[in-house]
Motif scaffolding. Sequence first.
Motif, PDB file in Angstrom:
ATOM      1  N   MET A   1     114.858 -36.171  32.139  1.00 16.15           N
ATOM      2  CA  MET A   1     114.265 -34.933  31.673  1.00 16.15           C
ATOM      3  C   MET A   1     115.057 -33.761  32.239  1.00 16.15           C
ATOM      4  N   GLU A   2     115.535 -32.914  31.369  1.00 13.65           N
ATOM      5  CA  GLU A   2     116.353 -31.793  31.787  1.00 13.65           C
ATOM      6  C   GLU A   2     115.497 -30.538  31.924  1.00 13.65           C
ATOM      7  N   SER A   3     115.710 -29.776  32.981  1.00 15.02           N
ATOM      8  CA  SER A   3     114.936 -28.575  33.245  1.00 15.02           C
ATOM      9  C   SER A   3     115.368 -27.446  32.308  1.00 15.02           C
ATOM     10  N   THR A   4     114.405 -26.733  31.775  1.00 16.10           N
ATOM     11  CA  THR A   4     114.699 -25.577  30.929  1.00 16.10           C
ATOM     12  C   THR A   4     114.337 -24.282  31.628  1.00 16.10           C
ATOM     13  N   LEU A   5     114.023 -24.350  32.913  1.00 16.95           N
ATOM     14  CA  LEU A   5     113.668 -23.155  33.672  1.00 16.95           C
ATOM     15  C   LEU A   5     114.932 -22.363  34.011  1.00 16.95           C
ATOM     16  N   PRO A   6     114.839 -21.027  34.040  1.00 18.36           N
ATOM     17  CA  PRO A   6     116.010 -20.207  34.366  1.00 18.36           C
ATOM     18  C   PRO A   6     116.343 -20.268  35.852  1.00 18.36           C
ATOM     19  N   ASN A   7     117.590 -19.947  36.171  1.00 14.08           N
ATOM     20  CA  ASN A   7     118.002 -19.847  37.572  1.00 14.08           C
ATOM     21  C   ASN A   7     117.339 -18.639  38.212  1.00 14.08           C
ATOM     22  N   CYS A   8     117.236 -18.652  39.525  1.00 14.72           N
ATOM     23  CA  CYS A   8     116.637 -17.549  40.270  1.00 14.72           C
ATOM     24  C   CYS A   8     117.462 -16.270  40.066  1.00 14.72           C
ATOM     25  N   PRO A   9     116.826 -15.146  39.718  1.00 14.97           N
ATOM     26  CA  PRO A   9     117.568 -13.899  39.529  1.00 14.97           C
ATOM     27  C   PRO A   9     118.054 -13.281  40.840  1.00 14.97           C
ATOM     28  N   GLU A  10     117.503 -13.698  41.976  1.00 10.38           N
ATOM     29  CA  GLU A  10     117.909 -13.148  43.267  1.00 10.38           C
ATOM     30  C   GLU A  10     119.123 -13.866  43.846  1.00 10.38           C
ATOM     31  N   CYS A  11     119.038 -15.208  43.925  1.00 10.86           N
ATOM     32  CA  CYS A  11     120.111 -15.965  44.583  1.00 10.86           C
ATOM     33  C   CYS A  11     120.882 -16.875  43.635  1.00 10.86           C
ATOM     34  N   GLY A  12     120.394 -17.046  42.397  1.00 11.81           N
ATOM     35  CA  GLY A  12     121.091 -17.878  41.424  1.00 11.81           C
ATOM     36  C   GLY A  12     120.811 -19.358  41.543  1.00 11.81           C
ATOM     37  N   SER A  13     119.883 -19.751  42.391  1.00 11.11           N
ATOM     38  CA  SER A  13     119.571 -21.160  42.598  1.00 11.11           C
ATOM     39  C   SER A  13     119.019 -21.785  41.323  1.00 11.11           C
ATOM     40  N   GLU A  14     119.384 -23.022  41.087  1.00  7.75           N
ATOM     41  CA  GLU A  14     118.911 -23.743  39.904  1.00  7.75           C
ATOM     42  C   GLU A  14     117.633 -24.525  40.181  1.00  7.75           C
ATOM     43  N   TYR A  15     117.126 -24.492  41.408  1.00  7.44           N
ATOM     44  CA  TYR A  15     115.976 -25.294  41.813  1.00  7.44           C
ATOM     45  C   TYR A  15     114.643 -24.553  41.665  1.00  7.44           C
ATOM     46  N   THR A  16     114.496 -23.757  40.619  1.00  5.96           N
ATOM     47  CA  THR A  16     113.256 -23.026  40.413  1.00  5.96           C
ATOM     48  C   THR A  16     112.165 -23.958  39.892  1.00  5.96           C
ATOM     49  N   TYR A  17     110.914 -23.577  40.139  1.00 11.49           N
ATOM     50  CA  TYR A  17     109.792 -24.359  39.630  1.00 11.49           C
ATOM     51  C   TYR A  17     108.659 -23.418  39.237  1.00 11.49           C
ATOM     52  N   GLU A  18     107.734 -23.941  38.439  1.00  9.88           N
ATOM     53  CA  GLU A  18     106.592 -23.154  37.980  1.00  9.88           C
ATOM     54  C   GLU A  18     105.417 -23.331  38.929  1.00  9.88           C
ATOM     55  N   ASP A  19     104.724 -22.218  39.204  1.00 14.98           N
ATOM     56  CA  ASP A  19     103.506 -22.236  39.997  1.00 14.98           C
ATOM     57  C   ASP A  19     102.501 -21.358  39.260  1.00 14.98           C
ATOM     58  N   GLY A  20     101.686 -21.974  38.429  1.00 11.84           N
ATOM     59  CA  GLY A  20     100.783 -21.204  37.573  1.00 11.84           C
ATOM     60  C   GLY A  20     101.600 -20.484  36.524  1.00 11.84           C
ATOM     61  N   ASN A  21     101.457 -19.146  36.457  1.00  9.72           N
ATOM     62  CA  ASN A  21     102.257 -18.385  35.498  1.00  9.72           C
ATOM     63  C   ASN A  21     103.474 -17.728  36.151  1.00  9.72           C
ATOM     64  N   LEU A  22     103.775 -18.097  37.396  1.00 13.12           N
ATOM     65  CA  LEU A  22     104.935 -17.565  38.105  1.00 13.12           C
ATOM     66  C   LEU A  22     106.039 -18.607  38.192  1.00 13.12           C
ATOM     67  N   LEU A  23     107.273 -18.126  38.273  1.00 14.95           N
ATOM     68  CA  LEU A  23     108.407 -18.972  38.599  1.00 14.95           C
ATOM     69  C   LEU A  23     108.751 -18.701  40.064  1.00 14.95           C
ATOM     70  N   VAL A  24     109.090 -19.761  40.812  1.00 10.59           N
ATOM     71  CA  VAL A  24     109.333 -19.637  42.242  1.00 10.59           C
ATOM     72  C   VAL A  24     110.675 -20.268  42.585  1.00 10.59           C
ATOM     73  N   CYS A  25     111.412 -19.626  43.480  1.00 15.16           N
ATOM     74  CA  CYS A  25     112.669 -20.172  43.981  1.00 15.16           C
ATOM     75  C   CYS A  25     112.440 -20.684  45.408  1.00 15.16           C
ATOM     76  N   PRO A  26     112.619 -21.987  45.653  1.00 11.65           N
ATOM     77  CA  PRO A  26     112.414 -22.501  47.000  1.00 11.65           C
ATOM     78  C   PRO A  26     113.534 -22.120  47.975  1.00 11.65           C
ATOM     79  N   MET A  27     114.658 -21.656  47.466  1.00 10.98           N
ATOM     80  CA  MET A  27     115.783 -21.317  48.331  1.00 10.98           C
ATOM     81  C   MET A  27     115.608 -19.943  48.999  1.00 10.98           C
TER      82      MET A  27
END
Length: 116
Positions: A1-27
Amino acid sequence: MESTLPNCPECGSEYTYEDGNLLVCPMCNHEWSAEDDTAVEENEIKDVNGQVLNDGDDVTVIKDLKVKGVSSVIKQGTKVKGIRLVDPEDGHDIDCKVPGIGQVGLKSSVVKKVNK
């Protein structure tokens, strides 16, 4: 399964995830809504307080900085006038002339904008 979530706009990390209606960058712990993702300005450079910096702004250094190749230190509270924003190829996104030191590159994370 390939992720369709965008990269983080702050650091560019590809490891973003959804938390409710927010997108979160763990980096970098940046949170944003999916609707705001299209409105994010890619080239905005912000100071430590989140204020947008522009060419010609005056900033203040928020902590003592060692300067490579020189025995002197840029002291906390040093005011730098007329900054110039550059592409952050080496992590330094501000070119400026620091009084007593000369031409240096600074990171936006160590300065705060001085309101005129």
